[in-house]
Design a protein around this motif. Sequence first.
Motif, PDB file in Angstrom:
ATOM      1  N   UNK A 292       0.847  -1.189   0.000  1.00 53.75           N
ATOM      2  CA  UNK A 292       0.000   0.000   0.000  1.00 53.75           C
ATOM      3  C   UNK A 292       0.882   1.238   0.000  1.00 53.75           C
ATOM      4  N   UNK A 293       0.491   2.240  -0.751  1.00 55.47           N
ATOM      5  CA  UNK A 293       1.221   3.505  -0.732  1.00 55.47           C
ATOM      6  C   UNK A 293       0.263   4.656  -0.978  1.00 55.47           C
ATOM      7  N   UNK A 294       0.628   5.819  -0.462  1.00 53.98           N
ATOM      8  CA  UNK A 294      -0.134   7.042  -0.685  1.00 53.98           C
ATOM      9  C   UNK A 294       0.850   8.192  -0.818  1.00 53.98           C
ATOM     10  N   UNK A 295       0.504   9.185  -1.623  1.00 55.78           N
ATOM     11  CA  UNK A 295       1.421  10.294  -1.856  1.00 55.78           C
ATOM     12  C   UNK A 295       0.651  11.601  -2.019  1.00 55.78           C
ATOM     13  N   UNK A 296       1.375  12.689  -1.816  1.00 51.14           N
ATOM     14  CA  UNK A 296       0.849  14.026  -2.096  1.00 51.14           C
ATOM     15  C   UNK A 296       1.965  14.829  -2.756  1.00 51.14           C
TER      16      UNK A 296
ATOM     17  N   UNK B 171      -3.332   7.161  -4.167  1.00 47.39           N
ATOM     18  CA  UNK B 171      -3.008   5.990  -3.344  1.00 47.39           C
ATOM     19  C   UNK B 171      -3.179   4.739  -4.187  1.00 47.39           C
ATOM     20  N   UNK B 172      -2.416   3.712  -3.836  1.00 49.09           N
ATOM     21  CA  UNK B 172      -2.507   2.420  -4.516  1.00 49.09           C
ATOM     22  C   UNK B 172      -2.463   1.315  -3.487  1.00 49.09           C
ATOM     23  N   UNK B 173      -3.139   0.227  -3.801  1.00 49.45           N
ATOM     24  CA  UNK B 173      -3.043  -0.976  -2.987  1.00 49.45           C
ATOM     25  C   UNK B 173      -2.931  -2.174  -3.926  1.00 49.45           C
ATOM     26  N   UNK B 174      -1.993  -3.042  -3.611  1.00 51.57           N
ATOM     27  CA  UNK B 174      -1.820  -4.259  -4.389  1.00 51.57           C
ATOM     28  C   UNK B 174      -1.882  -5.478  -3.487  1.00 51.57           C
TER      29      UNK B 174
END
Length: 926
Positions: free
Chosen positions: A729-733, A791-794
């Motif tokens: 999981x990742x999230x960014x701004x 954001x992404x989740x794999x």
Amino acid sequence: MRTILSIVFLCFCGITFSQTTITGTVVDDVSQQPIPSANIIITGTSVGTATDFDGNFSLTTDQNPPFTIQISSVGFASKDVEVTTNKQIINVVLNEGTALDEVVISASRTPERIFESPVTVERFGLKEIKNTASADFYDGLENLKGVDVNTNSLTFKSVNTRGFATFANTRFMQLVDGMDNSTPALNFPIGNLVGMTETDVLSVELLPGASSALYGANAFNGILFMRSKNPFDHEGVSASFKRGITSQEAAGDNPYTDLSVRMAHKFSDKFAAKINFGYLKGTDWQATSEVDKLDPSRTRSNTNYDGINVYGDEVSTNIRAASGLGVIPDVVVSRTGYNERDLTPYNAESVKADWGLYYRPIEGNSLELSYVGKVGTGTTIYQGTNRYNIDGFFQQQHKLEIKNDNFFVRAYEVSDKAGDSYDMVFTGININRAWKSDEDWFGDYIATYAGIELGGNPLGLTDQQKHDAARAAADTGRYEPGSPQFKNAFNKSINDPNLATGSKFQDASKYFHSDANYNFSHLVDIADIQVGGSYRKYTLNSGGTIYTDGQSPIEYSEFGVYSQIQKDIELSEEMELKLTLSGRYDKSELFDGFFSPRLSAGLTLNRDHNIRASVQTGFRNPTTQDLFIGLDAGRAILVGSAPDNLNRYTRDFNVSLEGQTMFGQPSTITQTGAAAYNNSYSASSVTAFAAAGNPALLTVANPEIIKPEKVTSLEVGYRGKYESVIVDVSAYYNKYEDFISQEVVIAPLYGTVSNGGLDDGGLSAQAIANGDYQAYSAYTNSDADVNSYGASIGLSTKVFNGFDLGGSYTFTKQDFDQAANPDFQTSFNTPEHKFKATFGHTDLFENFGFNIAYRFSDDYFWEATFGNGIVPEFHVLDAQINYEVPSIKSVIKVGATNLTGNEYFTAFGTGFIGSMYYASITINNL
């Protein structure tokens, strides 16, 4: 230069003459079968090797025991083995593992498990290449989490991550064995048109975020690393042959062929060589849309029709202003255009070859000297400001490199030639002009319409019928596609680089690049410390057809230096903290220098859970086009905003009769590109003025000269394993400053612009009203807030006793007030929601496997200089089955892309993507 020489001196000081050789085998824990292409890397270095088809390996290094090697392979848990003596034999059994155990190099310029990477990284290795249901490995990248692959044509696809990209994706970098393969003329990657052959690909790694701290200016929104096989580690002859058809409603069914061959040989422990050849041929996706580009509600019968894939109708004029007759209606009329399919054969072709010579002068030492050469030519469709037929484009690269476990120094040159490429929009325009000049065509149109009106309209024609009659009269004798006259005019146009009469795309630009890196980990125990630097020099040479280099080539240069410190801190037996601090200083001779730091932290818990966070800055210098372009694209003139570029672009413009008779202007006026930046109105205010007739609506544009763009990126992420389920999981701004884009402005041919258009007595407003103006596309920075977040989740797991199941969801959003900035386009061009899933089995029964891949994209708005429009949502299903033939070390694959046949497109103005059906055999590809 002093910095580079110092690095080289340090590099040679680090060379030692001791040697350690280890050999062994690697097998799996279930069947005890050998594992080919398993990676063996000395921990803390980049030196290593790989197993052959029988699972055997041999590794020689200048490092003295004791040291640790790490053995890893896709789908297996990595294993660390202590080397204690020279000539040690190591036999390793790898247990089935997960994707988290794969080793990557790109994130920190040093080998590390994906699990421990300080930033988000995606990997596409030999297993994924074998199992992809896409037509080739490069197309398979579109199944990676968070990645968009925009299809320009069959042979040119553009990788995009985290938004803000057109096909000219200058925010994304693509490296092949450390070499940037962006074209010198265009300054961005052109997919894999002249890139790698599939049989030589070892691995592909992708960093989707800002990477300027280690990789420089262009690694702004993502970077793709492609690594090839070293002939010392991968010998033999391998080949892949693929044959099938492409199927599209507009183009029908057409043959498709893809061939790649690799030959590599280790002549001795000191010398090895390889050569690769690739050939692809097919029929491109045809673009046949006749929808009006500016107003979809208009049909081809509209007086000012401008079809998306119709060219020549960009030439238009206000027929009342042109004639000065009150009997003529106050409307804009465009010339009749030609469909794109009449202006290109839609040939898609790629021919490429590369070769390498590798020399290890000191037996048992990792010191390696190499020369690599690459050449490629291809034919494809490129969509930029206009649509271009890239015919016989040629690019070559030559690299010299010296490296060992602790350093590398490399230098390479990239040069290109445009071949027989041409602009299809100007081809249509100039075929029309070869038959009849614009003045004569509009004169015939006006005369016919006026004749009907002055003759009392005895047939009682409606206004539309009058215009139809006027167009028919003006088009009498027009060259029909396929006729000898059409072919002669076509051939003359595509061989003439003067856009006033032709459409040839001409270029022979190049750039020279050198970079170096030294890792002090073998000298310093307290932390892993790296230093490095790079230098690049551009030489632009388009003969004035793209850039303002008609008199002489344009040259400029830039350099950068960087350092990174990485420290592992053991907090407890089950908890470890990895801190990474990076910083880079870059300087272009055209701009002030910029420092881009990165700080990241990764906390590992009991080896199954990792939490990461990073903050980094990135920047990108304006591209060669942003700075030095000077191109009349039809609807607008593109003028780069380098200070010495503005007055280098000049153009003569005809002045209307009203301007001459009522305002005393000459019949022609010479205007330079500087007018776009110091005497222009905003396009939206000119549109409002035209609609209301009120000059008070005019607002001054005068965009600022361009400067570098910056981004600050915050990212958090988590990787973990829950029994058989892997989570990433990742999230960014991202917060952008001085965002670079293009702004359409209107420069009057006379008068001085002012808010309300009154400061010069209204002369500039009168110029606009008379049609005496020119539209420019200016390269500038926005002072508006431009941000994005996502954001992404794999997830991946095994189900039903061995079936691989994976899926990912990505959310991406732009934060920009378009209504408050109507003339500034960011070209975000990214769906808000994406979902991808794969399902397959590598060994469903003996030697048989399959894979199914599904992709969903939400609809999104595509924004680019060629045109803007909605890209509808699409669903794509790809599938393949494969069968291994161990006796001949081969894999047979049968597959299909877009299996449902529902055609779609990923960018406004391109051809609809149909289906592809293929069968392939790959021989001895380790």
